[in-house]
Design an enzyme around this catalytic site. Structure first.
Site, PDB file in Angstrom:
ATOM      1  N   HIS A  48      -3.968  -5.299  -5.118  1.00  0.00           N
ATOM      2  CA  HIS A  48      -4.378  -4.136  -5.899  1.00  0.00           C
ATOM      3  C   HIS A  48      -3.671  -4.048  -7.244  1.00  0.00           C
ATOM      4  O   HIS A  48      -4.277  -3.683  -8.251  1.00  0.00           O
ATOM      5  CB  HIS A  48      -4.082  -2.869  -5.077  1.00  0.00           C
ATOM      6  CG  HIS A  48      -4.629  -1.606  -5.660  1.00  0.00           C
ATOM      7  ND1 HIS A  48      -5.972  -1.275  -5.616  1.00  0.00           N
ATOM      8  CD2 HIS A  48      -4.015  -0.572  -6.307  1.00  0.00           C
ATOM      9  CE1 HIS A  48      -6.164  -0.102  -6.190  1.00  0.00           C
ATOM     10  NE2 HIS A  48      -4.992   0.346  -6.627  1.00  0.00           N
ATOM     11  N   SER A  67      -6.962   1.482 -10.984  1.00  0.00           N
ATOM     12  CA  SER A  67      -7.049   2.267  -9.758  1.00  0.00           C
ATOM     13  C   SER A  67      -7.635   3.648 -10.057  1.00  0.00           C
ATOM     14  O   SER A  67      -8.777   3.753 -10.493  1.00  0.00           O
ATOM     15  CB  SER A  67      -5.666   2.350  -9.111  1.00  0.00           C
ATOM     16  OG  SER A  67      -5.759   2.891  -7.818  1.00  0.00           O
ATOM     17  N   ASP A 127      -7.275  -6.822  -1.791  1.00  0.00           N
ATOM     18  CA  ASP A 127      -6.840  -5.448  -2.064  1.00  0.00           C
ATOM     19  C   ASP A 127      -6.882  -4.646  -0.765  1.00  0.00           C
ATOM     20  O   ASP A 127      -7.943  -4.480  -0.170  1.00  0.00           O
ATOM     21  CB  ASP A 127      -7.767  -4.832  -3.114  1.00  0.00           C
ATOM     22  CG  ASP A 127      -7.247  -3.520  -3.677  1.00  0.00           C
ATOM     23  OD1 ASP A 127      -6.617  -2.757  -2.928  1.00  0.00           O
ATOM     24  OD2 ASP A 127      -7.483  -3.261  -4.879  1.00  0.00           O
TER      25      ASP A 127
END
Length: 428
Positions: free
Chosen positions: A364, A237, A329
């Site tokens: 995610h 991320s 995601d």
């Protein structure tokens, strides 16, 4: 269920690394008996997590979780590790929980039990139980706290004299110091630095200069047990955005390869993370909520990504990069980001350096294998210090499959680009 010989439940191996499989076997049941097999974990946050499957014993009175089908529960079908990856908080638990190991020097303890019948097991005494120890640190791995040249983190060193390949390990925008992935990577033979680059909910501590990450990389590279020309970066991320920025903009560090999970190629102009949060604040009006009032940041992130001045010039990359993304995601537009990155590298004649893994219906938070799936969890927004529940996305079974498959391929990628020769995986 009455019988003269009590059932026996066994786990092989009973002590294992977190990414190793185990076998759960129940014996001495009456043939054709319906039973529930349940895993239970009491977390470091004092919450209880469980998973369970409904089975029927075979003609010899056995149930093998590895070989037999679950007919219901938190998972169905033939799922050898369903008792781990389908874990969820027990009914009545707090909302938005996420299961993460903070003390990697101790094992995650999983109690596995068998109960008579399908359903109602919480009101029963188990017929048999056994305890499984799941470790992130293999025997001999050393944990060293780093407070050096302003850098905060924890270094994990594999057993033996080395030298070893090295990794800088960076998590995302939740902040804090997360050690479990770095500990597991060290168990596979990599000197790994779990880097803390801001505290959760504290924007002030996020005002870090680009130099901070270069210094952290150099701490690994200069370690006497590390091969200085075989150091990579592993980011998830926000950590992947930092990774991309380092790889393209730093004149000081030259990583051998990079792994970017839930990839993000947006990084604001300038050399501090504070600018990143400023850009998010400017687009926060694009945040949506679902029917459960869970925040969806995907549209906000799309708006940020569409500002080309804030996109890293990945055409300058000169090392192999592995992208790991999930198509569901809901936190970041990773598929669009990957397409932009692929096109930029193609235009620069660098497409051969890019490997992409895309997993349908994964979200995610793609973590090491057999970690429970978290579709939505609590999160502290750095700019406002507000506690919200973020929607990460993903469906439990495909997300869990993605975690298992991607971890194998990540380890293979790291071995290919960081290791001089194959090294055996540590065992407990």
């Amino acid at each position: 269920m009455s019988q003269s010989v009590p059932p026996i439940l066994s786990i092989h191996p009973s002590r294992a690394l977190m990414d190793e499989t185990f076998k759960v076997l129940v014996e001495n049941l009456p043939p054709g008996s319906p039973v529930t097999i349940r895993s239970l974990h009491h977390s470091e946050d004092h919450d209880h997590w469980e998973a369970y499957g409904y089975y029927i014993s075979d003609h010899t009175g056995k149930v093998s979780v590895s070989d037999d089908f679950s007919f219901g529960g938190t998972y169905t079908g033939k799922e050898p590790m369903g008792l781990l990856w389908s874990m969820r908080p027990v009914p009545g638990s707090r909302k938005g929980l996420r299961l993460r190991k903070t003390d990697v020097c101790s094992p995650m303890l999983i109690n596995i039990s068998v109960y008579s019948g399908h359903g109602g097991f919480r009101e029963q005494a188990p017929l048999a139980s056994a305890l499984s120890e799941r470790w992130y640190m293999a025997p001999g791995v050393r944990r060293v706290e780093i407070r050096e040249r302003g850098v905060r983190g924890t270094l994990f060193i594999p057993p033996g004299p080395g030298p070893f390949p090295g990794l800088l390990d960076m998590w995302g925008g939740g902040g804090g110091l997360l050690e479990y992935r770095a500990a597991l990577l060290a168990s596979h033979g990599y000197v790994s630095l779990a880097l803390q680059y801001f505290a959760p909910g504290e924007l002030e501590s996020a005002e870090l200069e680009f130099h901070y990450f270069e210094t952290a990389f150099n701490i690994i590279r200069d370690h006497p047990q590390v091969m200085p020309d075989r150091v990579g970066i592993f980011g998830l991320s926000l950590g992947s955005a930092v990774t991309m920025y380092l790889v393209t903009e730093s004149a000081v560090i030259k990583p051998r390869c990079c792994v970017c999970v839930s990839s993000n190629i947006c990084y604001p102009q300038g050399k501090t993370l504070a600018g990143y949060h400023e850009v998010m604040e400017q687009n926060f009006d694009k945040v949506r909520v679902d029917e459960n009032n869970h925040q969806i940041w995907r549209d906000m992130a799309l708006a940020i990504m569409n500002g080309l001045s804030k996109t890293v010039d990945v055409g300058k990359i000169n090392c192999p990069v592995l992208l790991v993304n999930g198509s569901d995601d809901q936190n970041w537009p990773v598929m669009e980001s990957a397409e932009v990155m692929a096109q930029m590298m193609r235009d620069a004649g660098k497409e051969h350096l890019l490997t992409r893994l895309m997993y349908p219906d994964a979200g995610h938070l793609i973590e090491p294998p057999f970690s429970p799936h978290f579709r939505a969890t609590n999160f502290i927004v750095s700019s406002t210090k507000e506690k919200v529940i973020l929607l990460w996305g993903g469906q439990t079974k495909p997300h869990s499959d993605a975690q298992e498959d991607s971890w194998r391929k990540i380890l293979s990628f790291l071995q290919q680009h960081l290791c001089c020769s194959p090294s055996p995986k540590a065992k407990l």
